[in-house]
Design a protein around this motif. Structure first.
Motif, PDB file in Angstrom:
ATOM      1  N   ARG A  13     -12.103   2.494  -7.278  1.00  0.00           N
ATOM      2  CA  ARG A  13     -13.237   1.567  -7.263  1.00  0.00           C
ATOM      3  C   ARG A  13     -14.438   2.150  -8.005  1.00  0.00           C
ATOM      4  NH1 ARG A  13     -15.087  -0.697  -1.552  1.00  0.00           N
ATOM      5  NH2 ARG A  13     -12.900  -1.351  -1.620  1.00  0.00           N
TER       6      ARG A  13
ATOM      7  N   ARG B  37      -9.792  -2.365  -9.122  1.00  0.00           N
ATOM      8  CA  ARG B  37      -9.419  -2.832  -7.789  1.00  0.00           C
ATOM      9  C   ARG B  37      -7.898  -2.766  -7.626  1.00  0.00           C
ATOM     10  NH1 ARG B  37     -10.637  -7.624 -10.521  1.00  0.00           N
ATOM     11  NH2 ARG B  37      -8.968  -9.214 -10.494  1.00  0.00           N
TER      12      ARG B  37
ATOM     13  N   PRO C  90       0.786  -1.244   0.000  1.00  0.00           N
ATOM     14  CA  PRO C  90       0.000   0.000   0.000  1.00  0.00           C
ATOM     15  C   PRO C  90       0.811   1.283   0.000  1.00  0.00           C
ATOM     16  CG  PRO C  90      -1.037  -1.589   1.423  1.00  0.00           C
ATOM     17  CD  PRO C  90       0.270  -2.212   1.007  1.00  0.00           C
TER      18      PRO C  90
ATOM     19  N   THR D  65      -2.125  -5.892  -3.935  1.00  0.00           N
ATOM     20  CA  THR D  65      -0.738  -5.784  -3.494  1.00  0.00           C
ATOM     21  C   THR D  65      -0.022  -7.115  -3.695  1.00  0.00           C
ATOM     22  OG1 THR D  65      -1.378  -6.342  -1.218  1.00  0.00           O
ATOM     23  CG2 THR D  65      -1.263  -4.005  -1.793  1.00  0.00           C
TER      24      THR D  65
ATOM     25  N   TYR E 213      -4.259   6.533   1.271  1.00  0.00           N
ATOM     26  CA  TYR E 213      -4.355   5.307   0.467  1.00  0.00           C
ATOM     27  C   TYR E 213      -5.814   4.894   0.261  1.00  0.00           C
ATOM     28  CZ  TYR E 213      -4.026   0.326  -0.684  1.00  0.00           C
ATOM     29  OH  TYR E 213      -4.182  -0.904  -1.274  1.00  0.00           O
ATOM     30  N   ARG E 214      -6.600   4.957   1.336  1.00  0.00           N
ATOM     31  CA  ARG E 214      -8.001   4.529   1.228  1.00  0.00           C
ATOM     32  C   ARG E 214      -8.800   5.432   0.307  1.00  0.00           C
ATOM     33  NH1 ARG E 214     -10.794   3.289   6.853  1.00  0.00           N
ATOM     34  NH2 ARG E 214     -12.436   2.776   5.354  1.00  0.00           N
ATOM     35  N   TYR E 215      -8.485   6.728   0.298  1.00  0.00           N
ATOM     36  CA  TYR E 215      -9.191   7.635  -0.609  1.00  0.00           C
ATOM     37  C   TYR E 215      -8.925   7.253  -2.062  1.00  0.00           C
ATOM     38  CZ  TYR E 215      -9.858  10.635   3.472  1.00  0.00           C
ATOM     39  OH  TYR E 215     -10.217  11.126   4.698  1.00  0.00           O
TER      40      TYR E 215
ATOM     41  N   THR F 222      -7.998   4.265  -3.243  1.00  0.00           N
ATOM     42  CA  THR F 222      -8.617   2.988  -3.595  1.00  0.00           C
ATOM     43  C   THR F 222     -10.123   3.147  -3.821  1.00  0.00           C
ATOM     44  OG1 THR F 222      -8.833   2.410  -1.242  1.00  0.00           O
ATOM     45  CG2 THR F 222      -6.874   1.613  -2.408  1.00  0.00           C
ATOM     46  N   GLU F 223     -10.753   3.982  -3.020  1.00  0.00           N
ATOM     47  CA  GLU F 223     -12.189   4.217  -3.202  1.00  0.00           C
ATOM     48  C   GLU F 223     -12.454   4.962  -4.510  1.00  0.00           C
ATOM     49  OE1 GLU F 223     -14.910   3.218  -1.515  1.00  0.00           O
ATOM     50  OE2 GLU F 223     -13.499   1.946  -0.422  1.00  0.00           O
ATOM     51  N   TYR F 224     -11.582   5.890  -4.849  1.00  0.00           N
ATOM     52  CA  TYR F 224     -11.724   6.626  -6.110  1.00  0.00           C
ATOM     53  C   TYR F 224     -11.596   5.665  -7.294  1.00  0.00           C
ATOM     54  CZ  TYR F 224     -10.868   9.976  -9.851  1.00  0.00           C
ATOM     55  OH  TYR F 224     -10.947  10.690 -11.016  1.00  0.00           O
TER      56      TYR F 224
END
Length: 202
Positions: free
Chosen positions: A126, A131, A110, A134, A118-120, A122-124
């Motif tokens: 998605r 997807r 990550p 790693t 990082y989560r922002y 991955t959500e963007y």
């Protein structure tokens, strides 16, 4: 004779007349068949790039993509800080995602994608049916060193902004305050009337 609905690798290999090893490779290719993949590799320092870390990371990811049966449509390898939001390579990946040009973003772990947020990301991704996968669960041993470097970068950036403000409006405000106290015959708010406002301010 009734046929089994599912066959083991060994039985399937025997029926097809191939070795189990070849059968496993065929199975892996089938799992990821048609999956468009973007490989993203990153190191934070020029030294890491010179030492070949970036190239080796890219090669490991390409090998992993092959194992998973993915079809790499873009390979991005860049040297940039993990907190830099102006990375050309990263923006290239995001623009391609907006065009729905790939299905999987493959990174080593990550932190290679982003040090923070990082989560922002991955959500963007998605939202465009991409997807993030790693190749490794844990960062390398140099993780702490690289994190320290990025934290120093953060402090440097914010310090520059703070001192930039001080050199203009902030410095003038302090100077005006000292002058006002002098005119009223009071002591400098910093304890000494001749103290330099730059050295006295926090």
């Amino acid at each position: 004779m009734d046929m089994e609905e599912y066959l083991s690798i060994g039985k399937a290999a025997k029926i097809l007349g191939v070795t189990p090893k070849i059968m496993r490779l065929l199975t892996k290719r089938q799992v990821g068949f048609g999956t468009r993949c973007v490989v993203y590799a990153r190191v934070s320092s020029a030294k890491q790039s010179r030492d070949g870390n970036l190239e080796r990371q890219k090669e490991r990811l390409l090998e992993e993509a092959q194992k998973r049966g993915y079809d790499p449509v873009l390979v991005v390898a860049e040297q940039a800080s993990g907190i830099n939001d102006k990375r050309r390579g990263l923006w290239r990946v995001l623009h391609l995602a907006e065009k729905r040009g790939f299905d999987v973003l493959l990174i080593e772990f990550p932190d290679r994608l982003a040090r923070f947020g990082y989560r922002y990301l991955t959500e963007y991704l998605r939202a465009f049916d991409v997807r993030v996968e790693t190749a490794r669960d844990m960062p390398p041993a140099s993780f702490e060193e690289e994190l320290t470097r990025d934290l120093i970068t953060i402090l440097t950036v914010f310090s520059a902004r703070l001192y930039g403000r001080r050199s203009k409006g902030f410095r003038k405000k302090i100077t005006d305050t000292i002058q006002e106290h002098h005119e009223k015959g009071g002591e400098s708010p910093f304890g000494h009337s001749h103290e330099d406002p730059d050295s006295a301010a926090p």
